[in-house]
Write an enzyme that holds these catalytic residues in place. Structure first.
Site, PDB file in Angstrom:
ATOM      1  N   ARG A  82       0.717  -1.055  -0.035  1.00  0.00           N
ATOM      2  CA  ARG A  82       0.110   0.187   0.008  1.00  0.00           C
ATOM      3  C   ARG A  82       0.810   1.327   0.129  1.00  0.00           C
ATOM      4  NH1 ARG A  82      -3.488  -2.842  -1.572  1.00  0.00           N
ATOM      5  NH2 ARG A  82      -5.461  -3.307  -0.706  1.00  0.00           N
ATOM      6  N   GLU A 117      -3.216   7.323  -5.132  1.00  0.00           N
ATOM      7  CA  GLU A 117      -3.478   6.672  -6.286  1.00  0.00           C
ATOM      8  C   GLU A 117      -4.795   7.126  -6.974  1.00  0.00           C
ATOM      9  OE1 GLU A 117      -3.630   2.360  -5.952  1.00  0.00           O
ATOM     10  OE2 GLU A 117      -1.625   2.413  -4.984  1.00  0.00           O
ATOM     11  N   HIS A 121      -0.775  -0.059  -9.808  1.00  0.00           N
ATOM     12  CA  HIS A 121      -1.318  -0.928  -8.900  1.00  0.00           C
ATOM     13  C   HIS A 121      -1.980  -2.197  -9.649  1.00  0.00           C
ATOM     14  CE1 HIS A 121      -3.624  -1.461  -4.795  1.00  0.00           C
ATOM     15  NE2 HIS A 121      -3.351  -2.443  -5.253  1.00  0.00           N
TER      16      HIS A 121
HETATM   17  C1  8YV Z   1      -6.764  -5.303  -5.710  1.00  0.00           C
HETATM   18  C2  8YV Z   1      -5.197  -5.390  -4.023  1.00  0.00           C
HETATM   19  O1  8YV Z   1      -6.615  -5.399  -7.066  1.00  0.00           O
HETATM   20  O2  8YV Z   1      -6.223  -7.182  -2.989  1.00  0.00           O
HETATM   21  C3  8YV Z   1      -5.727  -6.464  -2.522  1.00  0.00           C
HETATM   22  O3  8YV Z   1      -5.580  -6.012  -1.413  1.00  0.00           O
HETATM   23  O4  8YV Z   1      -4.580  -4.321  -3.612  1.00  0.00           O
HETATM   24  C4  8YV Z   1      -5.634  -5.819  -5.317  1.00  0.00           C
HETATM   25  O5  8YV Z   1      -5.341  -7.230  -5.302  1.00  0.00           O
HETATM   26  C5  8YV Z   1      -7.387  -3.686  -5.469  1.00  0.00           C
HETATM   27  O6  8YV Z   1      -7.320  -3.545  -4.053  1.00  0.00           O
HETATM   28  C6  8YV Z   1      -8.382  -3.740  -6.066  1.00  0.00           C
HETATM   29  O7  8YV Z   1      -9.706  -4.305  -5.390  1.00  0.00           O
END
Ligand code: 8YV
Length: 324
Positions: A237, A266, A285
């Protein structure tokens, strides 16, 4: 018929599983984020929410207490007020495990791309700058035999560690609140203090959740304790590093390079100075963005919805305390 509201279009396997279970699926098809008011309004007629990225805060939860279950299309749940959901008796589910390999692959890709300045070198070709060959120009650094430091050795960190140990014989050190003994046995990883992690890592890769404890952990003070030859990788993150401090650390040579799949905020602005640095690789991302992984995530999210609507315990609960 039970109805689930889905905040984005999700992969077919998950949607089909829901429809085959006799659930009406209502997807938000517009290519823009819903406002909180829109989310509350769309959920007012729904029995469940399948949430991709939208914040699930106290105000939303208070207005949507009738929901039987909220399934996240992610493993991370830092966008969710889990305590408030638990207080209201709403189970929250996530998608653990299925995205570990894809996310670790992204960390590995960023490590290699950063170490050879690959994204920047690609841009020089586009700008017509592939010209005179100089033996001392465009030099990267090698990874063989170097030390990989993992901040947060869980499922994703373990996949990254296995890849680095296998491909480059890298030594693995890690820092967690508590020791991960199975991983220590599997890959000979060594627990170190946070200070030792900073001081000894040639590549420091972040694989922890964003919490009050990890927010802003990689700041000027942390970068100053890292090796000038080190590479910082974050696929977890953006809030775990301080972006201004990272930029300064790179400009001042406190660290050598950085690879980011997550930024803060983001999306990152297209004119962000980090995007023009030779030793920096940034991706938008895409950690879990493979066909196989996104399909699997949609299936886990659908399984959570189906269980929740049947009044059963979610297979992948974030707040198991809701069942007490
Ligand atoms: C997702 C992510 O694409 O799973 C997670 O925590 O960061 C990613 O796999 C994103 O959160 C959107 O759902």
């Amino acid at each position: 018929m039970k109805r689930v509201f889905v905040t984005r279009v999700i992969p077919e396997p998950g949607r089909k599983l829901l429809e085959d279970a006799g659930i009406t699926v209502v997807e938000w098809k517009e290519k823009r984020k819903l406002s909180k008011e829109e989310l509350i309004s769309c959920c007012s007629q729904a029995d469940a929410l399948l949430c991709v990225s939208s914040p699930v805060d106290q105000e939303f939860l208070q207005a949507s207490k009738h929901l039987k279950v909220i399934a996240l299309h992610s493993v991370g749940y830092d966008h969710v007020d889990v305590a408030a959901a638990t207080d209201l008796g709403i189970p929250i589910g996530n998608t653990p495990g299925v995205l570990s390999a894809a996310t670790a692959d992204t960390a590995f890709l960023l490590m290699l791309a950063t170490s050879r300045k690959a994204f920047y070198m690609h841009k020089t070709i586009l700008k017509g700058e592939w010209g005179f060959f100089e033996p001392t120009a465009n030099l990267g650094i090698e990874l063989r035999g170097k030390t990989l430091g993992i901040f947060g050795l869980g499922k994703i960190g373990l996949e990254m560690a296995k890849a680095c140990a296998g491909a480059f014989g890298m030594k693995v050190i890690y820092h967690n609140r508590s020791r991960n003994e199975p991983a220590e046995k599997l890959i000979n990883a060594q627990w170190v203090s946070f200070d030792e992690l900073l001081a000894e890592s040639d590549v420091l890769s972040v694989h922890t959740a964003l919490t009050t404890e990890t927010a802003g952990r990689f700041n000027t003070a942390a970068f100053a304790r890292m090796k000038p030859s080190s590479i910082f990788i974050n696929t977890a993150r953006g809030g775990i590093h301080h972006e201004g401090d990272l930029q300064r650390a790179l400009e001042e040579g406190q660290i050598w390079g950085a690879g980011l799949d997550v930024t803060n905020p983001e999306p990152m602005m297209s004119d962000h100075p980090l995007l023009n640095m030779p030793n920096v690789a940034v991706l938008p991302h895409i950690g879990s963005a493979t066909v196989e992984t996104r399909n699997a995530m949609s299936i886990l999210a659908a399984q959570n919805i189906i269980a929740g609507l049947n009044g059963e315990r979610l297979p992948y609960p974030v707040n198991p305390e809701v069942y007490r």
